[in-house]
Design an enzyme around this catalytic site. Sequence first.
Site, PDB file in Angstrom:
ATOM      1  N   GLY A 596      46.073  71.120  24.133  1.00 25.29           N
ATOM      2  CA  GLY A 596      45.197  71.182  25.300  1.00 25.29           C
ATOM      3  C   GLY A 596      45.245  69.877  26.057  1.00 25.29           C
ATOM      4  CB  ILE A 602      47.606  65.139  26.357  1.00 23.61           C
ATOM      5  CG1 ILE A 602      47.784  64.757  27.822  1.00 23.61           C
ATOM      6  CG2 ILE A 602      48.326  66.435  26.063  1.00 23.61           C
ATOM      7  CD1 ILE A 602      49.208  64.452  28.199  1.00 23.61           C
ATOM      8  CG  ASP A 712      33.167  69.501  30.240  1.00 22.85           C
ATOM      9  OD1 ASP A 712      33.000  70.372  31.122  1.00 22.85           O
ATOM     10  OD2 ASP A 712      34.279  69.050  29.941  1.00 22.85           O
TER      11      ASP A 712
END
EC number: 2.7.11.13
Length: 918
Positions: A596, A602, A712
């Site tokens: 992901g 990353i 988030d």
Amino acid sequence: MSVPPLLRPPSPLLPAAAAVAAAAAALVPGSGPAPFPAPGAAPAGGISFHLQIGLSREPVLLLQDSSGDYSLAHVREMACSIVDQKFPECGFYGLYDKILLFRHDPASDNILQLVKIASDIQEGDLIEVVLSASATFEDFQIRPHALFVHSYRAPAFCDHCGEMLWGLVRQGLKCEGCGLNYHKRCAFKIPNNCSGVRRRRLSNVSLTGLGTVRTASAEFSTSVPDEPLLSPVSPGFEQKSPSESFIGREKRSNSQSYIGRPIQLDKLLMSKVKVPHTFVIHSYTRPTVCQFCKKLLKGLFRQGLQCKDCRFNCHKRCAPKVPNNCLGEVTINGELLSPGAESDVVMEEGSDDNDSERNSGLMDDMDEAMVQDTEMALAEGQSGGAEMQDPDADQEDSNRTISPSTSNNIPLMRVVQSVKHTKRRSSTVMKEGWMVHYTSKDTLRKRHYWRLDSKCITLFQNDTGSRYYKEIPLSEILCLEPAKPSALTPVGATPHCFEITTANVVYYVGENVVNPSSSPPNNSVLPSGIGPDVARMWEVAIQHALMPVIPKGSSVGSGSNSHKDISVSISVSNCQIQENVDISTVYQIFPDEVLGSGQFGIVYGGKHRKTGRDVAIKIIDKLRFPTKQESQLRNEVAILQNLHHPGVVNLECMFETPERVFVVMEKLHGDMLEMILSSEKGRLPEHITKFLITQILVALRHLHFKNIVHCDLKPENVLLASADPFPQVKLCDFGFARIIGEKSFRRSVVGTPAYLAPEVLRNKGYNRSLDMWSVGVIIYVSLSGTFPFNEDEDIHDQIQNAAFMYPPNPWKEISHEAIDLINNLLQVKMRKRYSVDKTLSHPWLQDYQTWLDLRELECRIGERYITHESDDSRWEQYAGEQGLQYPAHLISLSASHSDSPEAEEREMKALSERVSIL
């Protein structure tokens, strides 16, 4: 209108099959010309002959219609269809009325005899298709576009006005014929000049033998009027289904199509005098491309030139090269049709934009990125066999507003907030060649063909075969060092060049046969795989493979020096710090395995070298962020170090170099978004959604007890521990997380916009209820497969309109309790929004089957952290009252747990969490 005759070219089947196929086709009501024949002998009353178009010759079969007559009109239709399929670049508007048919008669002085009636055609004749002299130059220029709504993954620009196509999905229209892109507002203004290059096929390939395609078109083809109801493509296009031209592609019969400007207007404009453009310097407020070279007009203002008459945009350097083809200001009914005009023109739609039933493979095929409403498609398919609707009625219908029964929301997709990261090819060969070695267990020096990829070193027997001697996984290499004196080196043998150390064996690689003071005898060439230079290149290549994700511009060597260059420290979850530890000595990172990516880094797959345990390693490039944001980069690590909960991803350790931060976490199976998109309908059933949401809420309760707000929360950040239908889930990605007290507010920018509460988007203060809004969005997207809000309207207005928030498809299949919970979570006013415990107590989640599923999960993982012992008696009593079976093993488990002191301690801890949150 009588049923037309069937036109079919012969195919090599049995005569019996011919009769059956012809009879079946003749019995289909309303069937149009069926292009492929039943084989063998012609049926009674049928005429088989050949159509010749230029150097191409096609066999066809003309059958009698129900009245027993032949129709020359259908011979023309067949000729048009062949022209369209074999010579798409040569077709034009009105081809049907501008072709002549001639019969070859060798016995006549004039070999070509004009066919005036169908009876002029005899068995075995050769019919020549000739273009009439009435076909003008304008006819060749008028080729309408086949426009369909399209979703783009990369930035795209309108080929008419040059401006960027804005939006997340369905940004514009793409022509199936030429592949050009347009705004919806520009569709009514673009000229009918489709090149059809995407539909072209080799003209020397016979259409015979494509029976499956042509037969399929017979089921859909009806008597086509001169003016088609959908987008007016060239004559052949409207006579066949999309599956004819695009084999294997999604059918567009129910997709939304747009009609361009009237063809009569194009004929009128053909007669206008074309003059040079009148260019003036122009400042653009939106990203725009040059319509000559198709490159971006760069700059903040005065980026290029624009024609003040037709609004053509170009670079200053391209202006002298632009053709003198300005038509001036083109108006129709007082509307300006120039590219720069911003007038809102009502489009004629061939069908509704029905997209509430989402396909799970959204936008996997960029050319076929449309989604359809299954229910409406079936309804239209049933009405398709009836008589043709009145075109005027269809036009009035198409101009209506969007019905509340269909969803116009954005389909669920993976939202990436960072630079696009592409997945590298797996097992890419990084280096290969001959090399020699011996080991600590066998001092005999062996020579093999080594091949190094991103995961292992393979020692092949030769350079061509597939048989190999040994594999050395990179994840098992503990150390890579230069050669050291070894007692294993035979007396008088040449020394090795470097060493590869694993847990069980040491590989002594290379052969240093050349000393600086001497050279090979007779200037002979060294055998391949021998020599210090070859060994040095292999040593560097292996070092790069061991640490594949390195900063740009940094050099990687071997030995202790390189370790000091890139190693600073390791911070373990228990806060112990060890200096000068290189991550490549502890973990192997697989650059091919990208798990992901996000705004802060990353995530790659990796493996612990000693234990072989799989891990996930997030790599954060500190050079991408200013110095002020470095504290935010460590925010995730600081929070995870203090979190130990089964519903939160486990942090193993953290490494840091001057350029990068490496966060090592446990590796899980996948994420919740992948589970949603891969499900059969592109959405989850209610019982699975309840199961997952309860686990998310329990993890959130623990976070909020610690005064941590995730900020988030989205399906991408809810990881699945296994591939089971009812998996354990864990929250991850705490890069945006904040420490917010019970009554505190924060104002910093956080999260992903699609899942953010209105107070964050409006730059107002937010608190821990921010996560509860995200939970409401997650429930919505899980049950429907779409985001709850349309990007074009105010969120508050959409929430008030239940008809648009919950269209019947698919919400008529979803319980009212689920909708009620979503409404209580998607509250614009924070004080009205449900808390974690209030959400867990909602009737939708207080479900007996969900409780049983959660208990089975806890038994499977050996830890009870989701449900509570105090609920056991309540659910056992409920099962007895409802006549439901209560699992016997749960009774014994609850009895044993209730007597243990650990159970009492957990109960008190959970109670304190609830009291603190309340």
